[in-house]
Structures are given as C-alpha cells and as structure tokens.
Design a protein around this motif. Structure first.
Motif, PDB file in Angstrom:
ATOM      1  N   ARG A   1       0.592  -1.361   0.181  1.00  0.00           N
ATOM      2  CA  ARG A   1      -0.049   0.150   0.443  1.00  0.00           C
ATOM      3  C   ARG A   1       0.899   1.367   0.030  1.00  0.00           C
ATOM      4  O   ARG A   1       0.645   2.560  -0.995  1.00  0.00           O
ATOM      5  CB  ARG A   1      -1.017   0.198   1.081  1.00  0.00           C
ATOM      6  CG  ARG A   1      -2.096  -1.190   1.342  1.00  0.00           C
ATOM      7  CD  ARG A   1      -2.831  -1.053   2.190  1.00  0.00           C
ATOM      8  NE  ARG A   1      -4.278  -1.690   2.418  1.00  0.00           N
ATOM      9  CZ  ARG A   1      -3.942  -2.638   3.237  1.00  0.00           C
ATOM     10  NH1 ARG A   1      -2.840  -2.989   4.917  1.00  0.00           N
ATOM     11  NH2 ARG A   1      -4.888  -3.416   2.837  1.00  0.00           N
TER      12      ARG A   1
ATOM     13  N   THR B   1      -7.468  -9.040  -1.722  1.00  0.00           N
ATOM     14  CA  THR B   1      -7.787  -9.041  -0.388  1.00  0.00           C
ATOM     15  C   THR B   1      -8.990 -10.159  -0.311  1.00  0.00           C
ATOM     16  O   THR B   1     -10.348 -10.213  -0.892  1.00  0.00           O
ATOM     17  CB  THR B   1      -8.297  -7.849   0.441  1.00  0.00           C
ATOM     18  OG1 THR B   1      -9.622  -7.351   0.698  1.00  0.00           O
ATOM     19  CG2 THR B   1      -7.486  -6.830   0.073  1.00  0.00           C
TER      20      THR B   1
ATOM     21  N   GLU C   1      -8.471  -4.592  -3.645  1.00  0.00           N
ATOM     22  CA  GLU C   1      -8.371  -3.117  -3.369  1.00  0.00           C
ATOM     23  C   GLU C   1      -7.355  -2.260  -5.099  1.00  0.00           C
ATOM     24  O   GLU C   1      -6.310  -2.678  -4.405  1.00  0.00           O
ATOM     25  CB  GLU C   1      -7.743  -3.421  -2.008  1.00  0.00           C
ATOM     26  CG  GLU C   1      -7.843  -2.366  -1.009  1.00  0.00           C
ATOM     27  CD  GLU C   1      -6.171  -2.215  -0.121  1.00  0.00           C
ATOM     28  OE1 GLU C   1      -5.825  -1.288   0.280  1.00  0.00           O
ATOM     29  OE2 GLU C   1      -6.769  -2.922   0.659  1.00  0.00           O
TER      30      GLU C   1
END
Length: 263
Positions: free
Chosen positions: A17, A243, A248
């Motif tokens: 991320r 996920t 995502e």
C-alpha cells in the motif's frame, strides 16, 4: 495455476500500500504539468526529481536498459514510449506510465490524459479504456480466474469495435516489478487456471486501439510500440491487491479520475 504465484502475508500488505500510494501521489504531482507545450523529457525530469527527492527509485530507469524514469506514449504509441524533446500539443492523447520502488516494494499505474480538445474518436477510446479497467476490477472476488479479466475487457471493447492489445499484459507485482501471474486483457484459455487469491498483488492495464489489436515495435530504439495501422491507442493501469473482501485498488489518486468519471 502459474508456476510461481506470489501470495503476500497480511503484514506485507501495508508495504504494498505504501509503495502504491506514493506512486499515486506522484501521478497527482504530475497532473498539472501534463498539458500542451511541455516536452515529454520535461515530464520525465519531474518524475525523476520528485521520486528521488522522496528517497525512492524510478523503477523503469535502467530496467532491461530502458533509459528514462517513466514511459510516455502519445496517440498511436501503445506503450513504452521513451521521453524525448517531443512537445505535447492540443488534440493529443498521452499515456503516462509510472512505477516507483519504495523500500524495495513496487507500485505501478498509468493514465491517459487528453490535451485540450480532442477528436470524438479519441475521447470515446479513452472513455472505453478507462471504463473497461474498472469493469474488470469490479467483476473480481477472491478466487476469481484471471480469464475473467480478459473476458470482461474484450467483451466491452468489442461493442465499440476497439482492438484489445494482445502482445502486452498486466502482471504480478510486489517485491519484484514483474511476477506471475500474467494478466491478459483478452480471453486466454490457459489463464482460467490462474486464480486470484487473497494476498496476490497484480496490475490490470488494458491497452485499447481505435483499429486493429496488432502492434509493431520500433526497431530503432527497441522499446516504442505503435499500433500497426497507425490508429490511436489508450491505456489505464492500476495496482490491485486481492483481499478476503475482494480487490483493493492500491494506486487510486486523490485528484485523478475515479470510477464512473466521464472524460
């Protein structure tokens, strides 16, 4: 399944991320500069300076001999356009593809920008390419087959008689730039066995052409890829983490086009 699909552990997801969010931040930083009158080399310098000043590394610089810190592909250039002294002009469509390495982790994305007033055909191509990316993402759930991505994109592009590029595809990403599985944007029967499981990180990056799907590589530089019929091409790309709750999107920008955007 692919030979070596990489499944990241939950503690590694945050590193994915962080790398992707920096890359998205870089895209937003570039946004005001990508306009008629700037050269592609000037955009490349902005990419390089911003990335390095934040302690990160432009992934493309030196990758397999690639000479620049990003790829910029204009009009009939499909991908891997090398920044140079070309000046962006009114009516162009311009794809900027950036990849950052942040503490050893990769984030990768691209956007196609419209330079002022573009042709109706160009606007439609960009819109359909953008929409096809989000249709593919939104069709996924844990355990979905990679084949589904190619089916969704191909079906949607076919409605407007746009060609889906076959020679280049999305890919696994994370600790390395390119890993298994490959992500074709048209239906490939062998990709049916490649399942997208929680912890897998990959890119979806459809390239749609206004004419044929066929492409040619520039033999003079060994990188620049153009449409074979010299018609327009557009691309959008995001890095996706699967996920337990579904896909995502790691490279969403704060200031760029979101799902449902109209160009």
């Amino acid at each position: 399944m692919s030979e070596n699909p990489v499944i990241y552990k939950p503690f590694e997801w945050e590193r994915l991320r962080i790398a992707s969010q920096f890359n998205a931040q870089l895209m937003d930083h570039l946004r005001p500069y990508v306009k008629p009158g700037i050269t592609t080399d000037e955009i490349n310098q902005i990419v390089h300076d911003y990335t390095v000043s934040h302690g990160n590394t432009p992934a493309t610089l030196g990758y397999m001999g690639y000479p620049k810190s990003c790829c910029i592909s204009i009009n009939e250039v499909v991908c891997h356009g090398i920044p140079d002294d070309t000046v962006l002009k009114e009516g162009d469509i311009v794809n900027v593809d950036i990849t950052s390495i942040v503490n050893g982790w990769y984030g990768d994305q691209s956007e196609t920008f419209l330079m002022g007033q573009v042709s109706d055909e160009a606007r439609k191509l960009v819109q359909v390419t953008f929409d096809s990316l989000f249709l593919a993402i939104n069709s996924l759930q844990p355990g979905s087959s990679v084949l589904q991505i190619g089916q969704v994109i191909s079906d949607y592009a076919r409605d407007d008689n746009f060609g889906v590029v076959r020679q280049y595809q999305g890919h696994g990403i994370g600790r390395e730039f390119h890993t298994d599985p490959g992500i074709p944007h048209y239906p490939v029967s062998s990709s049916e066995r490649d399942l997208l499981l929680p912890g897998m990180c990959f890119t979806i990056e459809p390239m749609l052409n206004a004419g044929s799907w066929k492409t040619v590589e520039d033999q003079s530089d060994g990188w620049t890829v153009r449409t074979k019929d010299n018609k327009l091409s557009a691309q959008f790309e995001h890095t996706i983490l699967m996920t337990e709750d579904g896909p995502e999107i790691l490279t969403l920008t704060k200031e760029g086009p979101q799902a449902g955007h109209k160009f």
